[in-house]
Every structure is written in C-alpha cells, then in structure tokens.
Design a protein around this motif. Sequence first.
Motif, PDB file in Angstrom:
ATOM      1  N   PHE A 240       0.834  -1.135  -0.236  1.00 54.53           N
ATOM      2  CA  PHE A 240      -0.085  -0.592  -0.254  1.00 54.53           C
ATOM      3  C   PHE A 240       1.341   1.183  -0.135  1.00 54.53           C
ATOM      4  O   PHE A 240       2.152   1.201   0.604  1.00 54.53           O
ATOM      5  CB  PHE A 240      -0.733  -0.003   1.688  1.00 54.53           C
ATOM      6  N   PRO A 241       0.646   2.177  -0.551  1.00 52.67           N
ATOM      7  CA  PRO A 241      -0.468   2.581  -1.348  1.00 52.67           C
ATOM      8  C   PRO A 241      -0.818   1.371  -3.038  1.00 52.67           C
ATOM      9  O   PRO A 241      -1.432   2.188  -4.053  1.00 52.67           O
ATOM     10  CB  PRO A 241      -1.133   3.900  -1.922  1.00 52.67           C
ATOM     11  N   GLY A 242       0.268   0.720  -3.370  1.00 49.69           N
ATOM     12  CA  GLY A 242       0.991   0.431  -4.847  1.00 49.69           C
ATOM     13  C   GLY A 242       1.960   0.612  -5.705  1.00 49.69           C
ATOM     14  O   GLY A 242       2.258   1.749  -5.950  1.00 49.69           O
ATOM     15  N   HIS A 243       2.336  -0.492  -5.445  1.00 49.09           N
ATOM     16  CA  HIS A 243       3.183  -0.292  -6.128  1.00 49.09           C
ATOM     17  C   HIS A 243       3.754  -0.575  -7.860  1.00 49.09           C
ATOM     18  O   HIS A 243       4.628  -1.159  -8.325  1.00 49.09           O
ATOM     19  CB  HIS A 243       4.402  -1.762  -4.837  1.00 49.09           C
ATOM     20  N   GLY A 244       2.767  -0.657  -8.498  1.00 45.93           N
ATOM     21  CA  GLY A 244       3.200  -1.090 -10.134  1.00 45.93           C
ATOM     22  C   GLY A 244       3.227  -0.139 -10.814  1.00 45.93           C
ATOM     23  O   GLY A 244       3.328  -1.159 -11.775  1.00 45.93           O
ATOM     24  N   ASP A 245       3.834   1.146 -10.331  1.00 49.95           N
ATOM     25  CA  ASP A 245       3.722   2.039 -11.485  1.00 49.95           C
ATOM     26  C   ASP A 245       5.329   2.486 -11.332  1.00 49.95           C
ATOM     27  O   ASP A 245       5.156   3.431 -11.122  1.00 49.95           O
ATOM     28  CB  ASP A 245       2.509   2.768 -11.707  1.00 49.95           C
ATOM     29  N   THR A 246       6.076   1.815 -11.522  1.00 52.25           N
ATOM     30  CA  THR A 246       7.350   2.002 -11.214  1.00 52.25           C
ATOM     31  C   THR A 246       8.727   1.225 -11.331  1.00 52.25           C
ATOM     32  O   THR A 246       8.210   0.516 -12.162  1.00 52.25           O
ATOM     33  CB  THR A 246       8.241   1.712  -9.733  1.00 52.25           C
ATOM     34  N   ARG A 247       9.796   2.405 -12.314  1.00 52.60           N
ATOM     35  CA  ARG A 247      11.215   1.689 -13.249  1.00 52.60           C
ATOM     36  C   ARG A 247      11.648   1.332 -12.322  1.00 52.60           C
ATOM     37  O   ARG A 247      12.948   1.126 -12.305  1.00 52.60           O
ATOM     38  CB  ARG A 247      11.188   2.835 -14.095  1.00 52.60           C
ATOM     39  N   ASP A 248      12.128   1.520 -10.296  1.00 56.12           N
ATOM     40  CA  ASP A 248      12.750   1.563  -9.540  1.00 56.12           C
ATOM     41  C   ASP A 248      12.592   0.702  -8.685  1.00 56.12           C
ATOM     42  O   ASP A 248      11.291   0.181  -8.647  1.00 56.12           O
ATOM     43  CB  ASP A 248      13.170   3.422  -8.798  1.00 56.12           C
ATOM     44  N   ASP A 249      14.059   0.031  -8.179  1.00 58.03           N
ATOM     45  CA  ASP A 249      13.117  -1.364  -6.636  1.00 58.03           C
ATOM     46  C   ASP A 249      13.415  -0.336  -5.713  1.00 58.03           C
ATOM     47  O   ASP A 249      14.477   0.227  -5.324  1.00 58.03           O
ATOM     48  CB  ASP A 249      14.345  -2.146  -7.633  1.00 58.03           C
ATOM     49  N   SER A 250      12.299  -0.884  -4.635  1.00 59.09           N
ATOM     50  CA  SER A 250      12.672  -0.302  -3.489  1.00 59.09           C
ATOM     51  C   SER A 250      13.791  -0.410  -2.419  1.00 59.09           C
ATOM     52  O   SER A 250      14.048  -0.088  -1.678  1.00 59.09           O
ATOM     53  CB  SER A 250      11.028   0.024  -3.022  1.00 59.09           C
ATOM     54  N   HIS A 251      13.829  -1.663  -2.889  1.00 60.85           N
ATOM     55  CA  HIS A 251      15.096  -2.130  -2.153  1.00 60.85           C
ATOM     56  C   HIS A 251      16.246  -1.537  -2.586  1.00 60.85           C
ATOM     57  O   HIS A 251      17.011  -1.722  -1.492  1.00 60.85           O
ATOM     58  CB  HIS A 251      15.593  -4.006  -2.937  1.00 60.85           C
ATOM     59  N   THR A 252      16.516  -1.061  -3.492  1.00 64.99           N
ATOM     60  CA  THR A 252      18.309   0.211  -3.329  1.00 64.99           C
ATOM     61  C   THR A 252      17.265   1.412  -4.414  1.00 64.99           C
ATOM     62  O   THR A 252      18.590   2.469  -3.809  1.00 64.99           O
ATOM     63  CB  THR A 252      18.736  -1.095  -4.909  1.00 64.99           C
ATOM     64  N   ALA A 253      16.603   2.036  -3.778  1.00 63.53           N
ATOM     65  CA  ALA A 253      15.988   3.283  -4.754  1.00 63.53           C
ATOM     66  C   ALA A 253      14.858   3.487  -3.942  1.00 63.53           C
ATOM     67  O   ALA A 253      14.414   2.480  -3.419  1.00 63.53           O
ATOM     68  CB  ALA A 253      16.528   3.303  -6.145  1.00 63.53           C
ATOM     69  N   LEU A 254      14.594   4.703  -4.222  1.00 61.12           N
ATOM     70  CA  LEU A 254      12.917   5.286  -3.335  1.00 61.12           C
ATOM     71  C   LEU A 254      12.179   5.924  -4.806  1.00 61.12           C
ATOM     72  O   LEU A 254      13.215   6.819  -4.888  1.00 61.12           O
ATOM     73  CB  LEU A 254      13.644   6.669  -2.519  1.00 61.12           C
ATOM     74  N   PRO A 255      11.450   4.665  -5.116  1.00 57.25           N
ATOM     75  CA  PRO A 255      10.762   4.891  -6.281  1.00 57.25           C
ATOM     76  C   PRO A 255       9.391   6.227  -6.230  1.00 57.25           C
ATOM     77  O   PRO A 255       9.319   6.293  -4.634  1.00 57.25           O
ATOM     78  CB  PRO A 255       9.742   3.358  -6.482  1.00 57.25           C
ATOM     79  N   THR A 256       8.887   7.209  -7.237  1.00 59.31           N
ATOM     80  CA  THR A 256       8.105   7.728  -6.815  1.00 59.31           C
ATOM     81  C   THR A 256       7.113   7.302  -7.502  1.00 59.31           C
ATOM     82  O   THR A 256       7.495   6.771  -9.509  1.00 59.31           O
ATOM     83  CB  THR A 256       8.327   9.235  -7.800  1.00 59.31           C
ATOM     84  N   ILE A 257       5.404   7.217  -7.755  1.00 58.57           N
ATOM     85  CA  ILE A 257       4.849   7.064  -8.201  1.00 58.57           C
ATOM     86  C   ILE A 257       3.390   8.144  -8.782  1.00 58.57           C
ATOM     87  O   ILE A 257       3.259   9.317  -8.050  1.00 58.57           O
ATOM     88  CB  ILE A 257       3.719   6.140  -8.115  1.00 58.57           C
ATOM     89  N   ASN A 258       3.738   8.299 -10.078  1.00 59.40           N
ATOM     90  CA  ASN A 258       3.387   9.878 -10.010  1.00 59.40           C
ATOM     91  C   ASN A 258       1.554   9.751 -10.548  1.00 59.40           C
ATOM     92  O   ASN A 258       1.448  10.176 -11.993  1.00 59.40           O
ATOM     93  CB  ASN A 258       4.172  10.421 -11.291  1.00 59.40           C
TER      94      ASN A 258
END
Length: 600
Positions: A240-258
Amino acid sequence: MSALRRLSLVGIATATVLAGVGVSTAQSAPPPELPDEASDTARIAQSIRGMSLEEKVGQMFVLFAYGPDANKPDTRNTSLYGVATPAEVIAKYKPGGWIYFNARGNVESPTQLATYSNQLQTAAVNTGLHVPLTIATDQEQGVVVRIGPPATQFGGNMAHGATRDTADARTAAGITGRELKAMGIRQDYAPVADVNVNALNPVIGVRSFSSNPQLVADMTVAQVQGYQRDAGIMATAKHFPGHGDTRDDSHTALPTINHTLTEWNTIDAPPFKAAIKAGIDSIMTAHIVVPSLDPTGVPATLSKPILTGVLRNQLGFKGLIITDALEMAAVRLQYGDAEVAVRAIEAGADQLLLPPAPDLQFNAVLDAVRSGRISERRIDESLMRILLLKLKNGVLFNPLVDVSKIATTVGTPASLASAQQIVDKSVTLVKNNTSTVPLSAEPRKILVTGWGVSTTQSLANSLAKRGATTTVAQTGAAPSDAAIADAIAKAQQNDVTVVTTMKAWDTTVTDKAAKQQKLVKGLLATGKTVIVVAVRDPYDIAYFDEAPTYLATYGYAAVSMESLAKVLYGEITPTGKLPVDIPVAGNPAKPLYPFGHGLS
C-alpha cells in the motif's frame, strides 16, 4: 497478572509441556469460550494496562534470526542483536512477530520449520510477558517463496491472472495457508495487491495478478478468503498504496509513483478497497513516494497522510498495518534508522518489520514515548490490534503445532495434483506462426537451453517423460559469448530447441537483457525449430518478436515446466490469456500483444 495473561496461560502451560512429544494443543487445550468481540477488547485492554512500556514496544517489532534452530548460536545474530541464539533474541526484545527466510538459514524442511516454530513459541511464552509470537513469511506463490518443495508450489499471481479463475486462486491460497499453519506460520505476507501497469517494473512484475485493477481486486479477495477463511491464517495485502507503476526497485532506491489522485483511485486503490471489504487482517506499506497522496516527498511507510489519512480514515481499515522491511534502502535514504522507526509509528504503522538496527530503533521508540513525542495511548492502539489478531487466529491459546502431522498436511498427493491442475490452465501461447505447437508424438532430440539451472533441468525431465532425447545447456541470466556459442552449436545438432528467458526485457541490467536477447537471436538464426518461453515476466517477446513460437508460463518452478511440457506435446490446450499488455519495446503506450490475447 493481567486477565489476558491468565487466559493465555491456560493453553500455553499445557502446550509447553506437550511440545516435546508433538501433541497438538488444538486437541488438548481448547481456548475458553469468549462471548463477543467487546469482551475480547475489554480483556485485552486490561492486559495492556498490565504491560510495561518495553513489553508494549517489543510487540511492535517483527524480527528474524539466522539459523534453523532457536537454541543454536550464530555469530551473525551476535553482530545484529548482541545475543547469539534466536531464543535469546526473543528473551531480549519480547517481539510480537517473527519472520522466516530461506536465504538466512531458517528453512531446511517442513518438519524442521514446525520444530523451530515450537521452539520459538516456547521461548516467547517462557518470557515474563507470556505472549506467543505471530510467525510470518513471504510465501507469495510463484517466484517469491521462502519454503520450496516438498511444500506445494504454484505458478504465482500472474499465472492466476492468466487463468481468470478466482476459485482456483482461492484454492491455492487455502492449500498454501494450511501448509504454513502446519509449520507454525500463522501469517502470510501475501497476496500482492499491486496493479502492474508498468512493463518495466523491476520489483513487482509477475508478483502482480494483472494490469487490470478489477482482475487484481477479484483475485486479491479470492486469496484473502483462501488464507483467512479456509486456512485460518492472517493474509497481508501489499504494498500500500500501490507499487505497480515504477521503474525503481525500493530495495535499492526510492521510487516515485506519479499517478494523479484520479488515477490512484482508478488503478491502485481498488484491490486494497476490495481486500478491506473482504476483512483482510493486515496490510503492508510500500516504501514509495506518491505526491498526489502526500506532496511532501515522504515515503508512504513514514507518511501520516497516507497511512492514517487515507488507509485508516478514508478507506476505513481497522486491521494491522505493518511496514515493509525497514532494512530496505528506499526508507533509509532520507532519515537515520532511529528516526525511521519513530516516524513509521507516528504515521500509523502498528508493526516494524526487519529493523536493521534493532537496539537503536527499539530504544528510539522508547525514548519517543518517554519524551512525549509519541503518546503511550498511540502505542496501546497498536497493541490492541496486534493482540486481537493473535486472539482471533488462535495464536494466544494454541501457539504450538503437532510436528507429526506435517507428512499428512504438507505437499500431499492431493495438494500437488490440485496445484498441477491449476497451473495447467495458466500457460499462454502468445505466438505460433509456424504451427510448431503442438509437437507430434514422434521421437526427437530436444535441446533445453536458457535461464535457470533447475528450470531447464525440470523442463528436460518433463520432455524426456514424453519420449524426447534431451540435452540441457543452461546459460544463466547473462550468458557469456562462449555459452551462447555452445548453445548454438548444440541447437544445430538437435531437432528442436526450447530456450527459456527470464526478464530479458530488463534493460536496467544491460548485460542480462542484451546477452539473453543475443542468445535467442543466435538460436533463431540457425534455421532450426526454436520455441521461446518466458518463464517469468511475459514482456520478453518485445525484444525478439521475430521468434515464430513464444509461450509465457509466468513462473519457473517444476510445476510450471510440467504444464509447459503438456502444452508443447498437445496433452492440454493452452487456455491462459495475457493478464497484461505486452508493449512494443521502447514504446510502453503501444501494445504489441494486448491484455486478453492468447492462442489455443
């Protein structure tokens, strides 16, 4: 002694005595009758009043330890916790939760895990707190599993999405849940409720059911029912709130969902809303930034507007909020570990998963309460949710399991047969331009090459059972030029080549993508019959669309390879339909093969 402690000890005292002989406490020490939920809440509130602050905070931590035995020292535990054995970790922190990992030496066999669970629970009830653990793991099915065979394996979420069969998804969750419960695991960090709308998503992919929000919602509900109603363990919708639209892996970077707020409500929210309506016990946070929900740039795990404002207040979730692993880089980038632990609780999290600096983070939470930054009432709110779920799921009264029942519960012939029938429906025939599939029954020499040591061998074994003479040339995720040349030479000596690809689309790992693509194109250039099979994400075909025959299995376990062999030999008709769009390479907005495509 508090009321809840007295109640829990009724079952636990007997359970501890019987642990050595493997007697199920479900038979010997049933919990007392509890009249209603209000009474449960009142008893737990009374118990919380009798707990020290340290005991309360300990219940908010979900820890792990290295090794397969609660009483066996491991120097890695000493480095992390200052004590050597898992039992000593429990005595030191009195954690509320525990998590198993195969990669950290926890998993040897189902019987060993059941024994280990009993050891951990005995250690927990022998502390002054007397409250058993909620033991959890990530058994998502498919590509993310912590417990392999002989536990029953399935194709995974996207394989379920390819079948469109919610009844099968529920059956799979029920089987997995019952097997976990037999091993003493009462919470599964599944199902993944993310909607994978980005074909370049490096961390979710086939862990998602689909790119279609309604299909993801339907499958999520089915698995919540399988885990909670059919198996009687806690399900956990994530992330949550949804990790389906990212090109980054949160294990190694901080993704942003726009996503805009409208897009979030349309794409990401439906599966979580459906899970909440279905009575999901727990929801895991994502280490992602969603500016439309919180414009400050704070990761969702640390965001009060997201966890309290949206999840609690807007969506009305009353269950347990657990963070994703706090050892992941995404959540550690902006703040130190101590601040991360405090901010997660301030945001609304009830449990902190895998703190990388346990002493520092445990004491940081204590200091935050003592200083008045976090009220003790806020801690008590989380304790109420944690203990109510332990009561609901039988952990308080029956924490131990009967080890002797493993053989009749885990990986039974009936469960394995059900799994095979379910996975058989998922294989998707995307291209068959030369009508290569199905193969005739005549004897032939088949080369199995590509990614996966066990995957290529499993497929070869399944093909050999059908009369083929097989050769295996496993080339890895980034095959060397020598391995590619060897595979090409072997292909020229065989009648048919089946090449397995695994994330050959993933240009973020340039060598892997380029090398796998080079292998496939080299094999196609031989002019021999080549069948390309994506054994993970179905998107690979965009990078070698000249391949005349292409199938997607969405998983690489032996059960998926057996289903593939059945399709290749015409024993079953391929019925899987793409649960996502496969876009044109370099043009994510243009479908190469659309959602719902699939040949028969």
